[in-house]
Design an enzyme around this catalytic site. Sequence first.
Site, short mmCIF file in Angstrom:
data_model
loop_
_atom_site.label_atom_id
_atom_site.label_comp_id
_atom_site.label_asym_id
_atom_site.label_seq_id
_atom_site.Cartn_x
_atom_site.Cartn_y
_atom_site.Cartn_z
N ASN A 10 1.00 4.23 4.69
CA ASN A 10 1.75 2.71 4.50
C ASN A 10 1.78 2.59 3.20
OD1 ASN A 10 1.96 0.04 4.47
ND2 ASN A 10 -0.12 -0.42 5.48
N LYS A 12 2.80 0.02 1.54
CA LYS A 12 2.79 -1.55 1.21
C LYS A 12 3.77 -1.87 0.17
CE LYS A 12 -2.10 -1.06 2.44
NZ LYS A 12 -3.50 -1.63 2.54
N HIS A 97 -0.35 -5.93 10.48
CA HIS A 97 -1.40 -5.38 9.39
C HIS A 97 -2.40 -6.66 8.91
CE1 HIS A 97 -3.09 -3.84 5.63
NE2 HIS A 97 -2.60 -2.64 6.18
N GLU A 99 -3.32 -7.40 6.10
CA GLU A 99 -2.59 -8.19 5.14
C GLU A 99 -1.47 -8.94 5.50
OE1 GLU A 99 -1.80 -4.55 2.61
OE2 GLU A 99 -3.69 -4.45 2.35
N GLU A 167 -8.11 -0.71 11.81
CA GLU A 167 -8.64 -1.08 10.24
C GLU A 167 -9.44 -2.17 10.15
OE1 GLU A 167 -4.90 0.84 7.94
OE2 GLU A 167 -4.31 -1.29 8.46
N GLY A 173 -8.68 -0.66 1.11
CA GLY A 173 -8.29 -0.72 -0.45
C GLY A 173 -9.53 -0.89 -1.18
N SER A 212 -9.40 3.25 3.49
CA SER A 212 -9.90 4.15 2.48
C SER A 212 -9.97 5.35 3.06
CB SER A 212 -11.28 3.48 2.28
OG SER A 212 -11.20 2.33 1.33
P1 PGA Z 1 -5.90 2.18 2.42
O1 PGA Z 1 -4.99 1.03 3.19
O2 PGA Z 1 -5.96 3.34 2.69
O3 PGA Z 1 -5.54 2.04 0.98
O4 PGA Z 1 -7.33 1.42 2.54
C1 PGA Z 1 -4.84 1.25 4.49
C2 PGA Z 1 -3.93 0.20 5.33
O5 PGA Z 1 -4.22 -1.05 4.76
O6 PGA Z 1 -3.25 0.62 5.99
#
Ligand code: PGA
Length: 250
Positions: A10, A12, A97, A99, A167, A173, A212
């Site tokens: 992903n 983003k 997601h 976010e 997640e 992140g 992560s």
């Molecule tokens: P990350 O994000 O691996 O940077 O923690 C995962 C995601 O949000 O899909």
Amino acid sequence: MAPRPLIAGNWKMNGLLASEQELQKLIGGVAASDGSQREVLVCPPFTLLQAFAKRAAGSAVGIGAQDCHPNLSGAHTGDISAQMIKDVGGTSIIVGHSERRTDHGESSDLVKQKAKAAQDEGLTAIICVGETEAERDAGQAWSVVSDQVSKSLPSGSTASNTVIAYEPVWAIGTGRTPTIDDIAAMHDDLRTAMVGHLGDDGNSVRLLYGGSMKPGNATEILAVTNVNGGLVGGASLKAEDFLAIISAAS
Ligand code: PGA
């Protein structure tokens, strides 16, 4: 038999036209490894979708999107439909997601409509769920996640048009991950829930872990029963790191 693992990147809101070089490196690396055991997907921002889909055509890397509007077309300024994503070569769409749930106030009901829009176009909906840190501390992780799954999963979902990505919001992140036991417990509960929703087919739905995931922890996480791949953010941006995670799934 366990479902074939899926490693999905992903990106983003990252990547410019020059990032196609990184995709090219990834395609080369995936081609050089044994691809029979896992599937690889990259979800770039909309601006790169068409170029990436063209570049990846005929390779073992699929291209997907990070969101879609529930409708096929119409007066929705700034939005992109599942039909448009399919039109330029996308095969999958991430929906719900955290976010987007947070930044855009997306409810599980809206996520369900988006997942349905993807499925109706013959695309795979990657439905994201996950609890906040406060919810986990309050012992509510499973009740939050199971509620998100029930409310975000469209009727007509099958193992071939649906993937669930767990997640935990606090792991995204941040460099922090749940313990292996916590991941295992959550994925076991998710498996039971998917069988409850879809019957036997629920055993074949891929359950991804995200938050992560990186080369240093991928092998351990991907070895967990009922973890059928990963949704990878930061570590998917560099082909070298992403390839290390992909090889951990092979
Ligand atoms: P990350 O994000 O691996 O940077 O923690 C995962 C995601 O949000 O899909």
